[in-house]
Design a protein around this motif. Sequence first.
Motif, PDB file in Angstrom:
ATOM      1  N   ASN A 104      51.206 -12.726   4.533  1.00  9.13           N
ATOM      2  CA  ASN A 104      50.853 -12.317   3.470  1.00  9.13           C
ATOM      3  C   ASN A 104      49.918 -10.790   3.491  1.00  9.13           C
ATOM      4  N   MET A 105      48.987 -11.174   4.290  1.00  5.28           N
ATOM      5  CA  MET A 105      48.004  -9.906   4.655  1.00  5.28           C
ATOM      6  C   MET A 105      48.877  -8.873   5.096  1.00  5.28           C
ATOM      7  N   GLY A 106      49.493  -9.024   6.177  1.00  3.98           N
ATOM      8  CA  GLY A 106      50.476  -8.030   6.818  1.00  3.98           C
ATOM      9  C   GLY A 106      51.095  -7.188   5.986  1.00  3.98           C
ATOM     10  N   SER A 107      51.816  -8.071   5.057  1.00  6.35           N
ATOM     11  CA  SER A 107      52.771  -7.493   4.084  1.00  6.35           C
ATOM     12  C   SER A 107      51.929  -6.646   3.044  1.00  6.35           C
ATOM     13  N   LEU A 108      50.849  -6.950   2.710  1.00  3.64           N
ATOM     14  CA  LEU A 108      50.042  -6.477   1.478  1.00  3.64           C
ATOM     15  C   LEU A 108      49.513  -5.102   2.142  1.00  3.64           C
TER      16      LEU A 108
END
Length: 231
Positions: A104-108
Motif C-alpha cells: 500500500n505504501m509503495g502504491s500510494l
Amino acid sequence: MISSMDNLKIKSLLKLKQAKYRKQEQKFIVEGTHLVSEARMAGVLIEAYSIEEKEGYIQVSEGIMKKICNTDSVVKDLGLCKMLTKSELSDKVLILDGVQDPGNMGSLMRSACAFGFDTIFIGTGSVDIYNDKVIRSSQGAIFKLNFLFGNICDFLKTLNHKVYGTNVVNGISLTEVKKEKRVAIILGNEGNGISKEVQDLGLENIYIPMKNMESLNVAVAGSIILYKFSI
C-alpha cells in the motif's frame, strides 16, 4: 569479483536489511536494474553491484547476491543508496497516518508522484519507506518525492494548506469537494483509519461514494482522491 561473506562491503550491505541500521547509516538498498538506474538518475546512488562484469558496477558472485537481496529469485543488479534529503514543501501534500502494508505504501507513492502530491508526510506507526517491499512497489517513485517524518498533529500546525481527513462518518462526498491549490490529504491505517488523536483535531472529512461496497483498500481509495485533486 567479491565472493567472500567476510568482505567488509558485503557485511555492511547485509546490515542494511535491518531498519535500525538503515536509519543509523542513512543508507538503503535497491534491487534490480530498473531501480538502480532510477537511483543513479536521482543522484543518490553510492555504489552499484552486479553478478555480471560491467562498467560502473562492483562484481559479486551469485551466491553473495542471493544473500544480500530479499527477492525469491536472484537479481542481476542492486544499488547502495543514500537516504533522500528534504526539499521545499509542495502545494499538494499526502499525509499517511499508520499505513503499515508495504504494498500500500509503495502504491500510494506511485499515485502521489503521478498526481502531483510531491510531498509525503509519514506519521508515527507507518511502515519504513526504505523497506525492500515498499521500494519495489514504488517502482522508482520513491526517488521523485519529498518525505517528511514525525507527529502529524504537530505537522498540521505548521501547514498553510486546506486539510482533509478521510472518513465516511460526518464526511462530505468527494464529488462535492472543490479543488484547492494548496491541499493536504490524510489517509489512515488499513484497519483502524485515521487515529483518534488526529481525528480529535476536528478535521473536515471526505469520502468516496460507492455502490455495493462499504470500503476500498487504502491505496485504491487514496489514488482516487489524489486524482480528484489533480484535475
